[in-house]
Design a protein around this motif. Sequence first.
Motif, PDB file in Angstrom:
ATOM      1  N   GLU A 180      24.735  48.819  39.551  1.00 32.55           N
ATOM      2  CA  GLU A 180      24.858  47.673  39.285  1.00 32.55           C
ATOM      3  C   GLU A 180      26.146  46.973  38.860  1.00 32.55           C
ATOM      4  O   GLU A 180      26.612  46.558  39.304  1.00 32.55           O
ATOM      5  N   ASP A 181      26.323  48.125  37.562  1.00 33.78           N
ATOM      6  CA  ASP A 181      28.428  48.327  37.947  1.00 33.78           C
ATOM      7  C   ASP A 181      28.946  49.077  38.363  1.00 33.78           C
ATOM      8  O   ASP A 181      29.803  49.473  38.269  1.00 33.78           O
ATOM      9  N   ALA A 182      28.704  49.472  39.730  1.00 30.53           N
ATOM     10  CA  ALA A 182      28.981  50.501  40.976  1.00 30.53           C
ATOM     11  C   ALA A 182      29.916  49.280  40.944  1.00 30.53           C
ATOM     12  O   ALA A 182      31.601  50.218  41.663  1.00 30.53           O
ATOM     13  N   ASN A 183      29.888  48.437  41.757  1.00 29.87           N
ATOM     14  CA  ASN A 183      30.924  47.288  42.249  1.00 29.87           C
ATOM     15  C   ASN A 183      31.580  48.151  43.384  1.00 29.87           C
ATOM     16  O   ASN A 183      33.069  47.848  42.822  1.00 29.87           O
ATOM     17  N   LEU A 184      31.213  48.453  44.432  1.00 31.14           N
ATOM     18  CA  LEU A 184      32.213  49.014  44.952  1.00 31.14           C
ATOM     19  C   LEU A 184      32.896  48.102  45.651  1.00 31.14           C
ATOM     20  O   LEU A 184      34.108  48.122  45.900  1.00 31.14           O
ATOM     21  N   LYS A 185      33.188  47.036  46.085  1.00 33.04           N
ATOM     22  CA  LYS A 185      33.862  45.856  46.972  1.00 33.04           C
ATOM     23  C   LYS A 185      35.149  46.064  46.109  1.00 33.04           C
ATOM     24  O   LYS A 185      35.908  45.475  46.640  1.00 33.04           O
ATOM     25  N   ALA A 186      35.087  46.402  44.779  1.00 31.70           N
ATOM     26  CA  ALA A 186      36.194  46.175  43.813  1.00 31.70           C
ATOM     27  C   ALA A 186      37.032  47.210  44.675  1.00 31.70           C
ATOM     28  O   ALA A 186      38.435  46.699  44.704  1.00 31.70           O
ATOM     29  N   MET A 187      36.617  48.124  45.074  1.00 33.72           N
ATOM     30  CA  MET A 187      37.728  49.149  45.808  1.00 33.72           C
ATOM     31  C   MET A 187      38.861  48.874  47.132  1.00 33.72           C
ATOM     32  O   MET A 187      39.454  48.877  47.173  1.00 33.72           O
ATOM     33  N   LEU A 188      38.134  47.742  47.492  1.00 27.86           N
ATOM     34  CA  LEU A 188      38.108  47.251  49.223  1.00 27.86           C
ATOM     35  C   LEU A 188      39.803  46.009  48.516  1.00 27.86           C
ATOM     36  O   LEU A 188      40.604  45.865  49.184  1.00 27.86           O
ATOM     37  N   THR A 189      39.050  45.531  46.996  1.00 25.35           N
ATOM     38  CA  THR A 189      40.119  44.644  46.500  1.00 25.35           C
ATOM     39  C   THR A 189      41.422  45.357  45.907  1.00 25.35           C
ATOM     40  O   THR A 189      42.144  45.036  46.487  1.00 25.35           O
ATOM     41  N   LEU A 190      41.713  46.490  45.452  1.00 29.01           N
ATOM     42  CA  LEU A 190      42.470  47.393  45.232  1.00 29.01           C
ATOM     43  C   LEU A 190      43.557  47.447  46.712  1.00 29.01           C
ATOM     44  O   LEU A 190      44.455  47.308  46.241  1.00 29.01           O
TER      45      LEU A 190
END
Length: 332
Positions: A180-190
Amino acid sequence: MSEIFIIAEAGVNHNGDIKLAKKLIDAAKNAGADAVKFQTFKAECLVSKVAQKADYQKQATKTGESQQEMLKKLELSFSDFKDIKNYCEEKEILFLSTPFDFDSIDFLESLGMPIYKVPSGEITNLPYLIKIASTGKPVIMSTGMSDLDEVGLAIKVLRDYGAGKITLLHCNTQYPTPFEDANLKAMLTLKERFGFAVGYSDHTLGVEVSLAAIALGAKVIEKHFTLDKSMEGPDHMASLDPQELKVMVTSIRNIEVALGDGIKRVSKSENPNKEVARKSIVAKRGIVKGEIFTEDNLTVKRPGNGISPVKWFEVLGTTAARDFSEDELIEL
């Protein structure tokens, strides 16, 4: 990078033993990784005597020792790293190592380090970033424990002081990282915010999150591995074993091929199926020469080697040039 760059992170899972380090290199090569990465440091330059271990480190190692005492046992000498680099060259796998202090940066530079990996813990260490950038080499930077402003500042420092190509890795530094903390979509934000190639430094258990990162567009995957998860040391339990590493690399390569070029076309493999799976206009019943084609005497059935039903309205109202039996392909 034209291909997905896979870094097998040996880290300190050699437990300070160069023989184990070489076995890790063998395992990374056997798995098909592009690079095997270690960590180069002098414990007394990295942490103070009073620095405590992280909770996950306490759980995986003796709780009575300090972080410096733990890391001292995990050091390899500069001489060891020369040997390790030579061994990697023999095995034809790229040697990488993350430096954690200035002496280690200078040493790795003397070895001709082609790419510098900046760990999450150094993203706010401006003197360190300046030193790395001044080499002019490409930088792969993990962004764990940081927000976008901190990432942006680190990028500015790297660019201002001459770093080469920058790649950003989304990362969570908890070992293991809860899903639940992996937050893969943050990679797209970067990627959207900074415009650089992105990847994922994966500390979750298993391989599925790394594979999901590839599907989302990761160009670099970094994953810890070990020879034996039961060994004493801070990172073994959250690492892949050699067989799991091989499965991950093979899966990534398969996904890499499967992603394709994005052009929607009939593929070579499916082209023969068009005749089998598509349909043609056929006689619903016997039709005599001169009869008008209507919805009462025509239907659509497989195979697809006759007139396509996309021409349905072009056929309706025309005249049969000959007799047709039931299910026979219509000809005009």
